[in-house]
Design an enzyme around this catalytic site. Structure first.
Site, short mmCIF file in Angstrom:
data_model
loop_
_atom_site.label_atom_id
_atom_site.label_comp_id
_atom_site.label_asym_id
_atom_site.label_seq_id
_atom_site.Cartn_x
_atom_site.Cartn_y
_atom_site.Cartn_z
N CYS A 170 0.83 -1.21 0.00
CA CYS A 170 0.00 0.00 0.00
C CYS A 170 0.86 1.26 0.00
O CYS A 170 0.49 2.28 -0.59
CB CYS A 170 -0.95 -0.02 1.20
SG CYS A 170 -0.12 -0.25 2.79
N HIS A 179 -1.73 0.76 7.43
CA HIS A 179 -2.09 0.82 6.01
C HIS A 179 -1.89 2.25 5.50
O HIS A 179 -2.22 3.21 6.19
CB HIS A 179 -3.55 0.39 5.85
CG HIS A 179 -4.06 0.50 4.44
ND1 HIS A 179 -3.57 -0.26 3.41
CD2 HIS A 179 -5.02 1.30 3.90
CE1 HIS A 179 -4.21 0.06 2.29
NE2 HIS A 179 -5.09 1.00 2.57
#
Length: 1376
Positions: free
Chosen positions: A197, A503
Site C-alpha cells: 500500500c 495501512h
C-alpha cells in the site's frame, strides 16, 4: 371530495359510524389475507449462478408462497444478483442432472406449484446463460452500487468477503466485477500485492503530478540498451499509460516491483512511504543519467538550506550548504507533552536556533577558544514540489516500545513559505565564513538525517545498491519575491494504524477538475475538504501520552505541495500531444488488454472437470483435467479427451466415449447415448469452478459394444470365489437396480458369470471386513444395503459348506483371509562374505528339533541343487510347528493344545539351512559378538535413529486377483488331510471364527504398558523365552526382482501376509530367509520419502502396514527388556562440524557409565578406528547440538541418568586426565576474543568448583594472562558452538553482566557445556578500511553459512528497502 376507487375509504358527512364500519371491514380483510398467506405452503428455492467461476460457489435463497408466478421468481432473482431480467435462464435440477431439463419461461404466469415446484422441500435451480450469451449486469457501466459503498470512505476498506454474509451475493458479485470495470471517478486503482500500500500511494501521487508524468512520457526507452523488464522508467511509463487508458477498476504493480529487482517475498515486507520515495528517486536518477531527465528529481523536489554556527562573541559564522528532498517535521518536541498545533508552527521550530553553551560550547576559529554560539538552519531555496514528512513515529524509552503519535497537527490548503526563507543569506553569503569540504555535494536533510544522505556510506546503510552522487544544484535567483512562495496542497499520504503496522493510502487533488479523490489501493472515490480535515489527527476524549503505543488511528503522514506559479504550473499532456513512442505504447497496451479480455471471456465459458481413463493396455487409471468450451459438442469433447490421454496409437477413436463418473465411489452414473451433438455446457449443467461428478473416457474392444448406463442404476463388482483352489477372481462389473430382489440379482449374475443360480451364494462386502450373506431371496437390494457402487463375492459349488453357519464356513474364512492379507516387499541383508559367517553361526546355534511330520504334504521345489524360497519356508515352518507341539507336550498342564498360546524357545530351533545331524552349539554371547563384529560395514550402513511405533493405521486390503493359495508357498501344511485345507494350514479351531474373536485380537494393537520403561518391547520375557505370537496366520513369500535394482548381493521377497500377525511372528517367518534368529535382525519400515524407521514393538500387529509397503531387514541384535539403543556421537569442539556420528550402542538399565565405556572401547576400535583408553574419554549428555552434563564413571543408568529410546550421547576425547570428579563442579567452554586481531581463539574448557563469577574471572585470568580487573566476559547465544561474526561480537553480545553468580539472569548457567566469550577490555578494536571490512564480511558469511549460523544476530531487525538497478538482488554480502 372526489369519489374514490372501490378499494379506497372515502369519508362522507354524517356517516361516521358507516365510515368506522368500513375501516373495520377493511382491516378484517387484511388480517384474513395475512392469515391465508401464513397458511399457504411455501416453496424454498436455492439458485446457483453457474455463469462464471467466481459466483458458482454462492447460493441465492428465496422462500416464496406456492402461488407465486414464475415470472415473479425471475424478477426476484434478477434483483438479488443484479442482472437484467430476461438475459438469463433458470433450469430446474432433478436430482441427477440438468441436461435433460428445459429452462423455465421468464414470462410465465404459471404458479410455482403448477410448475412442479415442491412445497416444504429444497428446490434447486441453476442460473445459466441465455442462448449462449452471458447475463447483462444492471449497473455494468457505472457500478453505482459498488461506489455507493465506498463513495465517502477514505479509510482502509474492509477486505472483500469480510462483510456479514447474506443470502444475496451482490457484494460477492462486486468483488468480481470490481476488477473488470473502471470506477465512476474515471481513475484506476492499484492492486495491493500483499503489503504494498505504501508503494501504491506514492505511485498514484507521482501519476497525479503533471510535471513528473509529462517528463516521464518524454523519456524514450531504447530496446537495444536495456532489458525492458529491468528498466524502472519504462515500467513506470507502462503503469502510467495503463492508469490513464485502462478500463479496469485496478491494475497490477508486479511489473514495476519486478523492475526493482524484488521477488514475491518483498511484497510481504512493510516499509515506509518516505523511505521508498527517496530510494526510488535515487534509482531514477541513476537510470536517467546522460538523458534530458537527468536533473528532473533535483529540479522538482530538491531544496537547499544552510546549516550554520555563529559565535556570540565575535559574530564569526561557520556554515555549509545542504540539500534536501523533504523536510521532516517533529509532531511533539522531545520531552514535551504538548504537540505542535500546525505545520507552520513545526516549521518555525525546525529553523529555531539553539544556544551552545556550557559543556557544549563551540570552538571559534577567530577567537581561538570555546565560546557560546548559536546553531541553526536557514532555508535558502524551496523546491517546486515541497514534501513535508510528519514524524509520527517515535520511541518511548520508558516502556521501550515504538509508538505512534496520533496528536492533531493541522495543515493549510495553501502554505506561504516566504516567512521561512532567508533571502539576505542567499543574496550575500558572508565572505569570511568557512564552508566544510564537500558541502555542496553532501546530500540532503532527508528524513532524520540533515546531511550526507547521498554519501557512499549512506547508500550502503540504506541498502541502495548504487554509488550515488548529487549533481550540481542551481542557485536560487537573488531578490526572490516573497509573494511567489505560495504553495498549494495536492497530496496527503495517510497512515492508518499503529506503530506496529498499518495501512497507507493517498488523498490527491486533481489539477484537472480541482476535486479531491481517495486512492486506496484498488478503490478510488471522490472525497471533500471535510474528509481531508479528518486526517489532521487527534481523537475524541482524553488519551494519555503513552496510550498511543498500541492505539490505531488515521492521520496524515506525508504532505506534498506544489508552488503556485502560472509560468511553471503544467497541465497533463492530452492524447494528441503524446510523443510518438507513447502513442505506440498506448496502442500496444490496448491490444494486450483486449487480448486479456477475450481470454477472460474464454475462461468464463470454459468447463473444467476431472477426466479419468483406464488405459486399455496398461490397465492403469489415468487422471487429467478436461477444459472444454461450453459450446463444444460431446463429440468434439470426446476427441479432445482422446488426444489428451494419448490413445491415438492405442485404440480407435470410435472405441471411446465420455460417461458421467463418480471417482470416489468408482461408479458410472450415466452414459450419453444420442447426445453427441449436445453442447457440453448443457450436459454438465453450466460452467462451474467445481463439479460434483467427473467424466470417464470409457474404452471398448472393436468387437464389443458399449453398455448403456441409466440414472438410478447401481454398479456391482462381482468376484467369483473358487473354494477348491481357494482363489478369488478379478471383478466382473454388473449393473442392477435397487428395487430388484436377491433372486433376480442372482439371475443377473448368472448371465455374467455362467454360474448356476440355484446353488449360488452371494456375500456383500458393505465396508472393510463387513461381510453379509444375502440369504433372503425376496429382499430387495436396497433393503440389503446396496449403494451406488458395491462389491460382492459369489460361489456356486455344491458342497457341505452350504450347510454350515456362515461365520463357520470355509467361504467366510477364505474371504476373511482375503480381506486381511497385504502384500509387502522385503529387502534382505546383503549377501556378503560376512553374512556367510553369520549364517554359519545361526546354523550352529540351533539344535535338532526332530523329524518333520511324515503326514505333511511336502511341496516340491524347482529342479536343481538349491531349494526354492517356498521349500525353505515350508520346511522351516514345519519344524517350528513340530517344536511347538513338543513344547506343548512337555508343559502338559496347559490345556487343549489347539488353544495353547505358549511360545517356543527359539534358541533351540534348528534352521532348515543346517546340515543334517549337526548338533554343535555356541554360547549366545559369542554369537552376538560374532554377528556384531564380523561385518562392520553392515552396522555402518544401519539407520542412524530408531523410532517408536509408527502410528499410521491404514487398513488397505489386497486386490482380489493377487491372492491365491493354490501356489506352493503356503506357510504350514495340513496336519489332517481329511480337513478342508485353509490358508494358514491350521484347522478351523485355530482361525478366528467370529467377529468377536477379531475384536479381541484388535486389542493387540494397543501399547504394551508393561514395557514402557525400556522404550521398546523385548523379544524375550524374563526367563529368556520368546514372546512371539504362535498363532501362525497366512504367510507366503516369493522371490522378487526390484525394478530399480538393489545392487549386487541384495535379495527381495514379495510377501503376502495376514496383517493381524504380530511383528514377533512375522520375524519368525523371515528367519529362514535372513539366516539368523529373529533376535539378531531388525525390521525397518521404508516410507515414501525413503526414510527408514525401526519397528520395535513385537506384540503389535502389522495392521498399520498397507499394500506394497517396503521393509528393510538389517542385521543386529534386537533389544531385550531394560535395554536401549543409543546413538553415540563424537564432540569435536574446535572443528568446523563439532558433531560426528560414530556408532549405535546398547546400554542397559543398571549399567554404570564405566561399564558402558568398557563395552564401547572394542566397538570404537573396530568400527571407527579409535583406539582409546578408558580414562582418556568421557560421555556427556547431548541435547540436539549442545553438549550438556558430563557423566561420571560411577553414575548408573536409570538411577542417576534418565535414559529413553532414541537417546543420544556425546563421546569427548580428553587431552589429559579427567578433571570432573564431582557433580558440584561445573564444566564451561571458554573462547577468547581478540579485537585487535579480529579473531577468536580455540575453545578451552574450565572446570569451576562453584558457580561464582569471581572464580570464573580468576580462571580466565590464569589461562589468558589478562589482569583480573581487565577481564570482560559474555555468554554465547544460540546453539553450540554459538558462532557469531567477528564484525558483530564486540557490540552485539552482552558484555560484563552485573552479576555475582552464574545461575541468575541474564546468564542462567546451571549445567555443563555453556559457552563463554571473554576479552581484554584494554584492547582496542582494529580499524578496518572499507575494503578490509567487505573482505572480512565475505569470509565471515562463508564461514557462518557452512556452520548453519546467520551472519549477524539481530532480533526482529527491520529489512532495509532496496531497489536493485540490475534487476536482481546483489548476492554480495557487503550490500546487506
Amino acid at each position: 371530495m372526489v369519489p374514490g376507487e372501490e378499494n379506497q375509504l372515502v369519508p362522507k358527512e354524517d356517516v361516521f359510524w358507516r365510515c368506522r364500519q368500513n375501516i373495520f371491514d377493511e382491516m378484517k380483510k387484511k388480517f384474513l389475507q395475512i392469515e391465508n398467506a401464513a397458511e399457504e405452503p411455501r416453496v424454498l428455492c436455492i439458485i446457483q449462478d453457474t455463469t462464471n467461476s467466481k459466483t458458482v460457489s454462492e447460493r441465492i435463497t428465496l422462500n416464496l408462497p406456492a402461488s407465486t408466478p414464475v415470472r415473479k421468481l425471475f424478477e426476484d432473482v434478477a434483483n438479488k444478483v443484479g442482472y437484467i431480467n430476461g438475459t438469463f435462464d433458470l433450469t430446474r435440477e432433478n436430482g441427477v442432472t440438468t441436461a435433460d431439463m428445459a429452462p423455465l419461461d421468464h414470462t410465465s404466469d404459471k404458479s410455482l406449484l403448477d410448475a412442479n415446484f415442491e412445497p416444504g422441500k429444497k428446490n434447486f435451480l441453476h442460473l445459466t446463460d441465455k442462448d449462449g450469451e452471458p447475463p447483462q449486469m444492471l449497473l455494468e457501466d457505472s457500478n453505482n452500487v459498488d461506489d455507493s459503498v465506498h463513495d465517502r470512505f477514505i479509510g482502509p476498506l474492509p477486505r472483500e468477503g469480510s462483510v456479514a454474509s447474506t443470502n444475496d451475493y451482490v457484494s460477492q458479485n462486486y468483488s468480481y466485477s470490481s476488477i473488470l470495470n473502471k470506477s465512476e471517478t474515471g481513475y484506476v486503482g492499484l492492486v495491493n500485492q500483499a503489503m504494498t500500500c505504501y508503494l501504491n500511494s506514492l505511485l498514484q501521487t507521482l501519476f497525479m503530478t503533471p510535471e513528473f508524468r509529462n517528463a516521464l512520457y518524454k523519456w524514450e526507452f531504447e530496446d537495444s540498451e536495456e532489458d525492458p523488464v529491468t528498466s524502472i522508467p519504462y515500467q513506470l511509463q507502462r503503469l502510467f499509460v495503463l492508469l490513464q487508458t485502462s478500463k479496469k477498476r485496478a491494475i497490477e504493480t508486479t511489473d514495476v516491483t519486478r523492475s526493482f529487482g524484488w521477488d514475491s517475498s518483498e511484497a510481504w515486507q512493510q516499509h515506509d512511504v518516505q523511505e521508498l520515495c527517496r530510494v526510488m528517486f535515487d534509482a531514477l536518477e541513476q537510470k536517467w543519467k546522460q538523458t534530458e531527465q537527468a536533473d528532473l528529481i533535483n529540479e522538482l523536489y530538491q531544496g537547499k538550506l544552510k546549516d550554520y554556527v555563529r559565535c556570540l562573541e565575535c559574530g564569526y559564522e561557520g556554515w555549509r550548504i545542504d540539500t534536501y528532498l523533504d523536510i521532516p517535521l517533529v509532531i511533539r518536541p522531545y520531552g514535551s507533552s504538548q504537540a505542535f498545533a500546525s505545520v507552520e508552527e513545526a516549521l518555525h521550530a525546525f529553523i529555531q536556533p539553539e544556544i551552545l553553551d556550557g559543556p557544549n560550547q563551540y570552538f571559534c576559529e577567530r577567537c581561538k577558544k570555546k565560546c557560546d554560539a548559536r546553531k541553526g538552519l536557514r532555508f535558502l531555496h524551496f523546491p517546486y514540489l515541497l514534501t513535508l514528512q510528519l514524524k509520527r513515529f517515535d520511541f518511548d524509552y520508558t516502556t521501550m516500545h515504538r509508538i505512534k503519535l496520533n496528536d492533531r497537527m493541522s495543515f493549510p490548503e495553501e502554505l506561504d513559505m516566504s516567512t521561512f526563507i532567508d533571502i539576505e543569506d542567499e543574496k550575500s553569503p558572508q565572505t569570511e565564513s568557512c564552508t566544510d569540504s564537500g558541502a555542496e555535494n553532501e546530500g540532503s536533510c532527508h528524513s532524520d538525517q540533515m546531511s550526507n544522505d547521498f554519501s557512499t556510506d549512506d547508500a550502503v546503510d540504506e541498502g541502495i545498491c548504487l554509488e550515488s552522487s548529487s549533481g550540481s544544484e542551481k542557485i536560487s535567483k537573488p531578490g526572490l519575491e516573497k509573494n511567489s512562495l505560495m504553495y498549494e496542497l495536492f497530496s496527503v499520504m495517510v497512515h492508518s494504524g499503529s506503530a506496529a503496522g498499518g495501512h497507507y493510502y493517498a488523498c490527491i487533488k486533481s489539477f484537472s477538475d480541482d476535486q479531491w479523490y481517495s486512492f486506496n489501493d484498488q478503490h478510488v472515490s471522490r472525497i471533500t475538504q471535510e474528509d481531508i480535515k479528518k486526517t489532521h489527527g487527534g481523537s475524541s476524549g482524553s488519551r494519555g501520552y503513552y496510550s498511543s503505543a498500541f492505539a490505531s488511528s488515521t492521520n496524515a503522514y506525508m504532505l506534498i505541495y506544489r508552488l503556485k506559479d502560472p509560468t511553471r504550473n503544467a497541465k497533463f499532456l492530452e492524447v494528441d500531444e503524446y510523443p510518438e513512442h507513447i502513442k505506440n505504447l498506448v496502442q500496444k497496451e490496448r491490444e494486450l488488454e483486449e487480448q486479456e479480455k477475450r481470454q477472460r471471456e474464454i475462461e468464463r465459458n470454459t468447463c473444467k472437470i476431472k477426466l479419468f481413463c483406464l488405459h486399455p493396455v496398461k490397465q492403469v487409471m489415468m487422471e487429467n483435467k478436461l477444459e472444454v468450451h461450453k459450446d463444444k459438442t460431446l463429440k468434439e469433447a470426446v476427441e479432445m479427451a482422446y488426444k489428451m490421454m494419448d490413445l491415438e496409437d492405442v485404440i480407435p477413436l470410435d472405441c471411446c466415449r465420455l460417461v458421467k463418473y463418480d471417482e470416489f465411489h468408482d461408479y458410472l452414473e450415466r452414459s450419453y447415448e444420442g447426445e453427441e451433438d449436445t453442447p457440453m455446457g448443457l450436459l454438465l449443467g453450466g460452467v462451474k469452478s467445481t463439479y460434483m461428478f467427473d467424466l470417464l473416457l470409457e474404452t471398448r474392444k472393436p468387437d464389443q459394444i458399449f453398455q448403456s448406463y441409466k440414472p438410478g442404476e447401481v454398479m456391482v463388482k462381482v468376484h467369483v470365489v473358487d473354494l477348491k483352489a481357494e482363489t478369488v477372481a478379478a471383478p466382473v462389473t454388473v449393473r442392477a437396480y435397487l428395487n430388484q430382489t436377491v433372486t433376480e440379482f442372482k439371475q443377473l449374475i448368472s448371465k455374467a458369470t455362467h454360474l448356476p443360480a440355484d446353488s449360488m451364494r452371494i456375500v456383500l462386502e458393505r465396508c472393510y471386513n463387513d461381510l453379509r450373506l444375502l440369504s433372503m431371496p425376496s429382499k430387495t437390494l436396497k433393503a440389503e444395503g446396496f449403494f451406488r457402487s458395491n462389491k460382492v463375492f459369489v460361489e456356486s459349488s455344491e458342497t457341505v459348506d452350504h450347510q454350515a453357519a456362515f461365520t463357520d464356513s470355509h467361504l467366510w474364512k477364505l474371504l476373511d483371509r482375503h480381506a486381511n492379507t497385504i502384500r509387502l516387499f522385503v529387502l534382505l541383508p546383503e549377501q556378503s562374505p560376512g553374512s556367510y559367517s553369520k549364517r554359519t553361526a545361526y546354523q550352529k546355534a540351533g539344535g535338532d528339533s526332530g523329524n518333520v511330520d511324515d503326514d505333511c504334504e511336502r511341496v516340491k521345489g524347482p529342479a536343481g541343487n538349491l531349494k526354492s524360497v517356498d521349500a525353505i519356508l515350508e520346511e522351516s515352518t514345519e519344524k517350528l510347528k513340530s517344536l511347538s507341539l513338543q513344547q506343548q507336550q512337555q508343559d502338559g498342564d496347559n490345556g487343549d493344545s489347539s488353544k495353547s498360546t505358549e511360545t517356543s524357545d527359539f534358541e533351540n530351533i534348528e534352521s532348515p539351512l543346517n546340515e543334517r545331524g549337526s548338533s554343535t552349539s555356541v554360547d549366545n554371547r559369542e554369537l552376538e559378538q560374532h554377528i556384531q563384529t564380523s561385518d562392520p560395514e553392515n552396522f555402518q550402513s544401519e539407520e542412524r535413529s530408531d523410532s517408536d511405533v509408527n502410528n499410521d493405521r491404514s487398513t488397505s486390503s489386497v486386490d482380489s486377483d493377487i491372492l491365491s493359495s493354490s501356489h506352493s508357498s503356503d506357510t504350514l501344511c495340513n496336519a489332517d488331510s481329511a480337513q478342508i485345507p485353509l490358508a494358514n494350514g491350521l484347522d478351523s479351531h485355530s482361525i478366528t471364527s467370529s467377529r468377536r474373536t477379531k475384536a479381541n485380537e484388535g486389542k493387540k494393537e494397543t501399547w504394551d504398558t508393561a514395557e514402557e520403561d525400556s522404550g521398546t518391547d523385548s523379544e524375550y520375557d524374563e526367563s529368556g523365552k520368546s514372546r512371539g505370537d504362535m498363532q501362525y496366520m497366512y504367510f507366503k513369500a516369493d522371490p522378487y526382482t526390484a525394478d530399480e535394482g538393489s545392487g549386487e548381493g541384495h535379495k527381495w521377497l514379495m510377501v503376502h501376509v495376514d496383517k493381524r500377525i504380530t511383528l514377533a511372528a512375522f520375524k519368525q517367518h523371515l528367519e529362514p530367509f535372513v539366516g539368523v534368529l529373529s533376535s539378531h535382525f531388525k525390521v525397518f519400515r521404508v516410507y515414501t520419502s525413503n526414510q527408514e524407521f525401526e519397528t520395535v514393538r513385537l506384540n503389535e500387529t502389522l495392521s498399520s502396514f498397507s499394500d506394497d509397503n517396503k521393509i528393510t531387514i538389517r542385521l543386529g541384535r534386537a533389544l531385550k527388556k531394560g535395554e536401549y539403543r543409543v546413538k553415540v556421537c563424537q564432540l569435536l569442539v574446535n572443528e568446523q562440524e563439532p558433531c560426528k556420528f560414530l556408532l549405535d550402542a546398547v546400554f542397559a538399565k543398571g549399567m554404570t557409565v564405566r561399564q558402558s565405556k568398557e563395552e564401547l572401547i572394542p566397538q570404537l576400535r573396530e568400527q571407527c578406528g579409535l583406539d582409546l583408553s578408558i580414562d582418556r574419554f568421557r560421555l556427556r549428555k547431548k541435547t540436539w547440538k549442545n553438549p550438556g552434563t558430563v557423566f561420571l564413571d560411577y553414575h548408573i543408568y536409570e538411577e542417576d541418568i534418565n535414559i529413553s529410546s532414541n537417546w543420544e550421547v556425546f563421546l569427548e576425547v580428553l587431552d589429559g586426565v579427567e578433571k570432573m570428579k564431582s557433580m558440584s563442579q561445573l564444566a564451561i567452554l571458554t573462547r577468547r576474543w581478540r579485537p585487535a586481531e579480529m579473531k577468536l581463539d580455540p575453545f578451552q574448557e574450565l572446570v569451576l568448583e562453584s558457580n561464582s563469577v569471581d572464580e570464573l574471572r580468576e580462571k580466565l585470568s590464569e589461562i589468558s594472562g589478562i589482569p583480573l580487573e581487565d577481564i570482560e566476559f559474555a555468554k554465547g547465544r544460540g546453539t553450540f558452538p554459538c558462532d557469531i561474526s567477528v564484525l558483530d561480537i564486540h557490540q552485539d553480545l552482552d558484555w560484563n553482566p552485573k552479576v555475582s553468580t552464574l545461575n541468575v539472569w541474564p546468564l542462567y548457567i546451571c549445567d555443563d557445556g555453556a559457552v563463554i566469550f571473554y576479552r581484554d577490555r584494554t584492547e582496542e578494536v582494529m580499524e578496518l578500511t572499507d575494503e578490509q571490512r567487505n573482505e572480512l564480511m565475505k569470509k565471515e558469511s562463508s564461514r557462518l553459512q557452512k556452520t548453519g549460523h546467520r551472519v549477524t544476530y539481530s532480533p526482529r531487525k527491520e529489512k532495509a528497502l532496496k531497489i536493485y538497478l540490475d534487476g536482481a538482488p546483489n548476492k554480495d554480502v557487503a550490500q546487506d
